[in-house]
Design a protein around this motif. Structure first.
Motif, PDB file in Angstrom:
ATOM      1  N   LEU A  28       0.694  16.527 -51.748  1.00  0.00           N
ATOM      2  CA  LEU A  28       1.343  17.760 -52.194  1.00  0.00           C
ATOM      3  C   LEU A  28       1.179  18.905 -51.199  1.00  0.00           C
ATOM      4  O   LEU A  28       0.099  19.110 -50.640  1.00  0.00           O
ATOM      5  N   GLY A  29       2.263  19.651 -50.996  1.00  0.00           N
ATOM      6  CA  GLY A  29       2.212  20.888 -50.211  1.00  0.00           C
ATOM      7  C   GLY A  29       1.669  20.707 -48.813  1.00  0.00           C
ATOM      8  O   GLY A  29       2.068  19.810 -48.071  1.00  0.00           O
ATOM      9  N   GLU A  30       0.710  21.565 -48.461  1.00  0.00           N
ATOM     10  CA  GLU A  30       0.119  21.542 -47.128  1.00  0.00           C
ATOM     11  C   GLU A  30      -0.934  20.454 -46.968  1.00  0.00           C
ATOM     12  O   GLU A  30      -1.471  20.275 -45.865  1.00  0.00           O
ATOM     13  N   ASP A  31      -1.237  19.729 -48.043  1.00  0.00           N
ATOM     14  CA  ASP A  31      -2.266  18.695 -47.948  1.00  0.00           C
ATOM     15  C   ASP A  31      -1.879  17.615 -46.934  1.00  0.00           C
ATOM     16  O   ASP A  31      -2.723  17.103 -46.201  1.00  0.00           O
ATOM     17  N   LYS A  32      -0.595  17.254 -46.901  1.00  0.00           N
ATOM     18  CA  LYS A  32      -0.159  16.226 -45.953  1.00  0.00           C
ATOM     19  C   LYS A  32      -0.315  16.704 -44.513  1.00  0.00           C
ATOM     20  O   LYS A  32      -0.584  15.909 -43.605  1.00  0.00           O
ATOM     21  N   VAL A  33      -0.150  18.011 -44.302  1.00  0.00           N
ATOM     22  CA  VAL A  33      -0.354  18.585 -42.968  1.00  0.00           C
ATOM     23  C   VAL A  33      -1.835  18.537 -42.614  1.00  0.00           C
ATOM     24  O   VAL A  33      -2.215  18.198 -41.494  1.00  0.00           O
ATOM     25  N   ARG A  34      -2.671  18.863 -43.567  1.00  0.00           N
ATOM     26  CA  ARG A  34      -4.118  18.812 -43.354  1.00  0.00           C
ATOM     27  C   ARG A  34      -4.564  17.398 -43.010  1.00  0.00           C
ATOM     28  O   ARG A  34      -5.394  17.203 -42.126  1.00  0.00           O
ATOM     29  N   PHE A  35      -3.997  16.423 -43.710  1.00  0.00           N
ATOM     30  CA  PHE A  35      -4.349  15.034 -43.423  1.00  0.00           C
ATOM     31  C   PHE A  35      -3.981  14.685 -41.984  1.00  0.00           C
ATOM     32  O   PHE A  35      -4.789  14.080 -41.255  1.00  0.00           O
ATOM     33  N   ALA A  36      -2.782  15.024 -41.560  1.00  0.00           N
ATOM     34  CA  ALA A  36      -2.351  14.737 -40.193  1.00  0.00           C
ATOM     35  C   ALA A  36      -3.257  15.439 -39.180  1.00  0.00           C
ATOM     36  O   ALA A  36      -3.575  14.873 -38.121  1.00  0.00           O
ATOM     37  N   GLN A  37      -3.675  16.646 -39.485  1.00  0.00           N
ATOM     38  CA  GLN A  37      -4.572  17.372 -38.593  1.00  0.00           C
ATOM     39  C   GLN A  37      -5.928  16.675 -38.485  1.00  0.00           C
ATOM     40  O   GLN A  37      -6.521  16.619 -37.399  1.00  0.00           O
ATOM     41  N   ASP A  38      -6.421  16.144 -39.603  1.00  0.00           N
ATOM     42  CA  ASP A  38      -7.697  15.431 -39.578  1.00  0.00           C
ATOM     43  C   ASP A  38      -7.609  14.190 -38.691  1.00  0.00           C
ATOM     44  O   ASP A  38      -8.533  13.888 -37.923  1.00  0.00           O
ATOM     45  N   VAL A  39      -6.498  13.462 -38.833  1.00  0.00           N
ATOM     46  CA  VAL A  39      -6.303  12.263 -38.007  1.00  0.00           C
ATOM     47  C   VAL A  39      -6.226  12.643 -36.533  1.00  0.00           C
ATOM     48  O   VAL A  39      -6.909  12.050 -35.682  1.00  0.00           O
ATOM     49  N   ALA A  40      -5.407  13.644 -36.232  1.00  0.00           N
ATOM     50  CA  ALA A  40      -5.223  14.061 -34.838  1.00  0.00           C
ATOM     51  C   ALA A  40      -6.527  14.564 -34.229  1.00  0.00           C
ATOM     52  O   ALA A  40      -6.851  14.248 -33.075  1.00  0.00           O
ATOM     53  N   LYS A  41      -7.282  15.318 -34.990  1.00  0.00           N
ATOM     54  CA  LYS A  41      -8.539  15.867 -34.482  1.00  0.00           C
ATOM     55  C   LYS A  41      -9.495  14.752 -34.084  1.00  0.00           C
ATOM     56  O   LYS A  41     -10.119  14.799 -33.018  1.00  0.00           O
ATOM     57  N   TRP A  42      -9.621  13.728 -34.939  1.00  0.00           N
ATOM     58  CA  TRP A  42     -10.542  12.618 -34.653  1.00  0.00           C
ATOM     59  C   TRP A  42     -10.077  11.838 -33.435  1.00  0.00           C
ATOM     60  O   TRP A  42     -10.877  11.483 -32.565  1.00  0.00           O
ATOM     61  N   VAL A  43      -8.784  11.567 -33.372  1.00  0.00           N
ATOM     62  CA  VAL A  43      -8.231  10.801 -32.250  1.00  0.00           C
ATOM     63  C   VAL A  43      -8.402  11.555 -30.937  1.00  0.00           C
ATOM     64  O   VAL A  43      -8.905  11.015 -29.945  1.00  0.00           O
ATOM     65  N   LEU A  44      -7.984  12.805 -30.916  1.00  0.00           N
ATOM     66  CA  LEU A  44      -8.014  13.573 -29.673  1.00  0.00           C
ATOM     67  C   LEU A  44      -9.434  13.821 -29.189  1.00  0.00           C
ATOM     68  O   LEU A  44      -9.679  13.897 -27.978  1.00  0.00           O
ATOM     69  N   ALA A  45     -10.389  13.926 -30.115  1.00  0.00           N
ATOM     70  CA  ALA A  45     -11.790  14.088 -29.715  1.00  0.00           C
ATOM     71  C   ALA A  45     -12.283  12.881 -28.944  1.00  0.00           C
ATOM     72  O   ALA A  45     -13.180  12.994 -28.097  1.00  0.00           O
ATOM     73  N   ARG A  46     -11.693  11.707 -29.212  1.00  0.00           N
ATOM     74  CA  ARG A  46     -12.099  10.486 -28.536  1.00  0.00           C
ATOM     75  C   ARG A  46     -11.239  10.180 -27.325  1.00  0.00           C
ATOM     76  O   ARG A  46     -11.329   9.082 -26.755  1.00  0.00           O
ATOM     77  N   CYS A  47     -10.431  11.160 -26.941  1.00  0.00           N
ATOM     78  CA  CYS A  47      -9.643  11.044 -25.715  1.00  0.00           C
ATOM     79  C   CYS A  47     -10.163  11.981 -24.636  1.00  0.00           C
ATOM     80  O   CYS A  47      -9.638  11.999 -23.527  1.00  0.00           O
ATOM     81  N   GLU A  48     -11.189  12.761 -24.959  1.00  0.00           N
ATOM     82  CA  GLU A  48     -11.784  13.677 -23.995  1.00  0.00           C
ATOM     83  C   GLU A  48     -12.814  12.925 -23.169  1.00  0.00           C
ATOM     84  O   GLU A  48     -13.628  12.170 -23.706  1.00  0.00           O
ATOM     85  N   GLY A  49     -12.811  13.133 -21.851  1.00  0.00           N
ATOM     86  CA  GLY A  49     -13.761  12.431 -21.002  1.00  0.00           C
ATOM     87  C   GLY A  49     -13.565  10.944 -21.110  1.00  0.00           C
ATOM     88  O   GLY A  49     -12.462  10.415 -20.979  1.00  0.00           O
ATOM     89  N   ASP A  50     -14.654  10.206 -21.411  1.00  0.00           N
ATOM     90  CA  ASP A  50     -14.549   8.760 -21.576  1.00  0.00           C
ATOM     91  C   ASP A  50     -14.328   8.369 -23.028  1.00  0.00           C
ATOM     92  O   ASP A  50     -14.282   7.205 -23.374  1.00  0.00           O
TER      93      ASP A  50
END
Length: 322
Positions: free
Chosen positions: A283-305
């Motif tokens: 509902l509402g912005e929750d789906k955006v929050r979910f996508a942000q959580d996924v992106a944050k975890w993924v991108l954190a593991r793309c920094e450096g090695d």
């Protein structure tokens, strides 16, 4: 936000079956790649808006309609005809190799993510079935509401399961309608209605396919398959789990137990309080929050090695409902 583009196509498996594919690509710098695996009675275009939101953050998304589902069904007889677990895993391997063979982004970190039935497939693939040469090229694994066990309100009668297994040995391709309750899928009634009316969500499995799905869940629920270290790029396993506490389809507590037993240093579980099953359409912005959580975890593991961000972490975060 970066812009993005989409591309429809097809992919032919080694045994000659044509599968529908969909790709979401950022038009700016490519930061990561995700292969997305959909769930039961679903298809890859239902990953909207997650796939678009990820692409807008520099993460390319590659997905396909699994054998027996969505636009990979070419005749009525093919509905739900996913094949046994070995076939399901082979299809995932073939598609990942197809993505890896692409010249563009070949040096960009690759992640594997699945939802519901697809989430269970990813957990099994990461833990046991994925070939070492492919697993070694996957930076991390993500699962959304994985089918570790059905919610008690959604479990079939045991006698139904037993009879279904017996019949499946004699008639593996026999169809059985297994309709999901749309009201349990999402807190947004418009999303529930759209999913219920989607002709590509046909709710039809074969006895062989349904038995395979139940068997895979049983391996996870009973602890017969536990994810350990050494299953990922650089010899390190990286795991992210997202689950809603009010999921009426897949059991949150069974998933959490499996997560807690996973022998992985870099693991994180996001708990969404009061959310339902399809987190990426909530509902509402929750789906955006979910996508942000996924992106944050993924991108954190793309920094450096991509290794040291949460080395040794065992994180369970609670996300309250808005």
């Amino acid at each position: 936000m970066a812009d993005m583009s989409t591309l429809e196509g097809s992919f032919t498996t080694p045994d000659g079956h044509e599968l529908y594919t969909k790709t979401w690509k950022p038009t700016s710098a490519l930061k990561a790649r995700i292969v997305l695996i959909h769930g039961f009675s679903d298809h890859c275009n239902n990953f909207e808006p997650l796939s678009t939101l990820l692409a807008q953050q520099g993460i390319a998304v590659y997905s396909f309609d699994q054998r027996g589902w969505g636009q990979s069904v070419h005749t009525p007889a093919e509905k739900g005809r996913s094949g046994p677990t070995g076939q399901v895993m082979d299809d995932i391997t073939a598609f990942i190799e197809h993505v890896l063979s692409a010249s563009e982004g070949s040096d960009t970190p690759l992640f594997l993510m699945g939802h519901s039935m697809g989430g269970a497939q990813v957990l099994l693939y990461a833990s046991r079935y994925g070939p070492a040469e492919v697993i070694s090229k996957i930076r991390g694994f993500l699962v959304e509401a994985p089918f570790v066990a059905l919610h008690p309100d959604s479990k079939p009668w045991k006698i139904t399961v037993v009879l279904g297994r017996l019949a499946g040995k004699l008639l593996p391709h026999m169809h059985m309608v297994n309709k999901l309750d749309p009201k349990k899928l999402c807190r947004d009634p418009d999303v529930c209605k759209a999913l219920e009316n989607d002709p590509l969500c046909h709710d039809t499995g074969t006895l062989e396919g349904l038995a395979g799905m139940l068997d895979r869940a049983s391996l996870l629920e009973t602890g017969s398959v536990v994810l350990g270290e050494g299953r990922g790029e650089g010899g390190k396993t990286r795991l992210w789990v997202g689950h809603g506490t009010a999921d009426g389809v897949c059991d949150y507590y069974a998933c959490r137990k499996w997560y807690e037993n996973a022998q992985v240093k870099d693991k994180e579980m996001q708990v969404y309080e009061g959310w339902y099953h399809v987190l990426h359409k909530e509902l509402g912005e929750d789906k955006v929050r979910f996508a942000q959580d996924v992106a944050k975890w993924v991108l954190a593991r793309c920094e450096g090695d991509g290794v040291g961000q949460t080395e040794g972490a065992d994180v369970v975060e609670e996300r309250a409902r808005l």
